[in-house]
Design an enzyme around this catalytic site. Structure first.
Site, PDB file in Angstrom:
ATOM      1  N   ASP A 203      -2.065 -13.580   7.800  1.00 58.96           N
ATOM      2  CA  ASP A 203      -3.091 -14.112   8.704  1.00 58.96           C
ATOM      3  C   ASP A 203      -4.293 -13.179   8.750  1.00 58.96           C
ATOM      4  O   ASP A 203      -4.179 -12.000   8.441  1.00 58.96           O
ATOM      5  CB  ASP A 203      -2.521 -14.178  10.125  1.00 58.96           C
ATOM      6  CG  ASP A 203      -1.956 -15.553  10.415  1.00 58.96           C
ATOM      7  OD1 ASP A 203      -2.109 -16.435   9.578  1.00 58.96           O
ATOM      8  OD2 ASP A 203      -1.362 -15.712  11.497  1.00 58.96           O
ATOM      9  N   LYS A 225      -7.523 -18.673   3.489  1.00 58.71           N
ATOM     10  CA  LYS A 225      -8.247 -19.135   2.299  1.00 58.71           C
ATOM     11  C   LYS A 225      -7.446 -20.123   1.466  1.00 58.71           C
ATOM     12  O   LYS A 225      -7.839 -20.465   0.356  1.00 58.71           O
ATOM     13  CB  LYS A 225      -8.625 -17.928   1.447  1.00 58.71           C
ATOM     14  CG  LYS A 225      -9.676 -17.072   2.134  1.00 58.71           C
ATOM     15  CD  LYS A 225     -10.222 -16.025   1.211  1.00 58.71           C
ATOM     16  CE  LYS A 225     -11.208 -15.146   1.957  1.00 58.71           C
ATOM     17  NZ  LYS A 225     -11.173 -13.768   1.510  1.00 58.71           N
TER      18      LYS A 225
END
Ligand SMILES: C[S@@+](CC[C@H](N)C(=O)[O-])C[C@H]1O[C@@H](n2cnc3c(N)ncnc32)[C@H](O)[C@@H]1O
Length: 423
Positions: A203, A225
């Protein structure tokens, strides 16, 4: 070349051995802090431990009360080692310790002598347990040296500098709480599992320094991402975990704080379980408590606050999705800890004021707690919204509301925390 067959140095004549004490009688003479420190491992080994001492510490007494050891409250007498397989002389009286060793020798029982190791017939190594192994270090009676080497070995294993390749991690997923950001604040278990990962899905708030420590062959995926639309992000993360584990990898899902405090950890666990992937959950040090603590704020304090409530600020009080009873929170006298609340802090302050919480209630806002970039802003309920805007406070930040948020924060600031170096 070192002589590997006989590389013991003079002064270290001991033969290091692991003995199975389970169910066997062990007699410890003395019940002070010296004995107390040794009792934990003896009890953990399953030994039938008996302490003989006129006086004992409260901790030793508690071990007896809970049935972990037998306790005889009197002086040692010759014959007390009858039936023992192992003995320890831990009193502060050299004559008594000598008498215990003498009886043990007569009976051919190995005996540790705490006040003078060389006069006993066994010595206790500096030990550590790690992932099913026991490490033991002897340094010819130089206790600081053996403890330092033991600590270094343990840290090397925990941090992955030394890896136990003979035991590759079995495929699966570990949901690991990484703590608030300072790499020292992950748990020992979390760090151990991270060192074994083949794939890490991290994270944004996972401690970045922990990722930097990973060996180059470990694949690191930034969860933020993963290329899917915003609404699909969680499903994409779940798939990355499941696919990784099904491809035979040990996957660590590294999260900020604790995986189950506004971390969607349970959703990931459910997805993995539904896909037949084994999951281990490693709790973490949540930012909700640790970030205030590192900034000098206890979330409770005797006689001041008997409750603390952790609230998500990801939706406004009047939002249809809100599950928070703001009028009820406004009636509390204790500590409110708001996460994800910077953007709407004006609305939360207004809801609490409308519900009757005093305008001068102390509020502290901590941005990037535990990191070198930490910022701390102090205000009260009537000024916090304006101060947060004026000072440009950004997420991630914690908003602490209540009497303890007004404590003098210099009193308790740790001299060791990374954040203290930024002030
Ligand atoms: C999605 S929640 C995750 C909380 C996390 N699971 C935990 O237990 O700490 C993210 C929020 O946690 C808070 N947070 C996490 N780490 C923080 C830190 N180092 N400093 C300040 N706030 C932090 C912020 O309120 C941030 O917006």
């Amino acid at each position: 070349m070192p002589n590997t067959q006989n590389d013991q140095q003079p002064g270290d004549p001991n033969y290091l051995v692991g003995i199975d004490l389970a169910g066997h009688r062990v007699v410890v003479v003395g019940g002070g802090t010296v004995a107390q420190r040794r009792l934990g491992l003896l009890i953990a080994s399953g030994a039938d431990v008996h302490v003989i001492s006129r006086v004992v510490t409260p901790a030793v007494e508690a071990m007896a009360t809970s049935g972990q050891i037998g306790l005889i409250l009197r002086d040692y007498a010759d014959g007390d080692l009858d039936g023992a397989w192992y003995a320890m002389a831990c009193t502060d009286e050299p004559d008594t310790n000598a008498a215990v060793v003498a009886e043990a020798t007569r009976r051919r029982i190995f005996c540790v002598r705490a006040d003078n190791a060389r006069l006993g017939t066994a010595v206790t190594p500096a030990t550590a347990r790690y992932d099913g192994m026991t490490l033991g270090v002897l340094a010819g009676g130089r206790h600081r040296r053996s403890a330092a080497v033991r600590n270094a070995l343990l840290e090397a294993l925990q941090s992955g500098v030394v890896t136990d390749d003979s035991a590759p991690a079995t495929p699966g997923v570990a949901l690991v709480g990484g703590g608030p950001g300072d790499p020292d604040l992950i748990t020992v278990r979390g760090r151990r599992l991270l060192a074994r990962a083949n794939l890490v899905v991290a994270d944004r708030l996972a401690p970045p320094e922990l990722l930097a420590e990973l060996s180059p062959d470990v694949e690191v995926v930034d969860a933020a991402k993963i290329p899917y639309g915003r609404a699909m992000a969680q499903e994409a993360i779940n798939s990355a975990l499941i696919e990784g584990a099904k491809a035979g990898k040990f996957v660590v899902r590294l999260k900020g704080g604790d995986p189950y405090v506004f971390g969607r950890g349970y959703e990931e666990l459910e997805a993995c379980v539904a896909a037949g992937v084994p999951v281990t959950v490693v709790p973490g040090v949540t930012s909700a408590i640790s970030v205030p603590a590192l900034a000098g704020i206890p979330v409770t304090h005797r006689g001041v606050t008997h409750e603390f409530v952790v609230v998500s600020g990801h939706v406004a009080p009047d939002h249809p999705d809100s599950l928070v009873d703001w009028p009820a929170l406004a009636r509390l006298r204790g500590t409110l800890v708001l996460l994800m609340a910077v953007e709407r802090v004006d609305k939360f302050a207004a809801a609490l004021l409308d519900g009757g919480r005093a305008a001068d209630t102390p509020v502290t806002v901590i941005q990037e707690g535990s990191l070198r970039t930490e910022r701390v802003l102090r205000a009260d309920l009537s000024t916090v919204a304006e101060r947060v805007r004026a000072e440009g406070i950004r997420p991630p930040a914690i908003v602490v509301i209540g009497p303890t948020a007004g404590f003098d924060q210099n009193v308790t600031r740790s001299t060791e925390s990374a954040s203290s170096t930024s002030r």
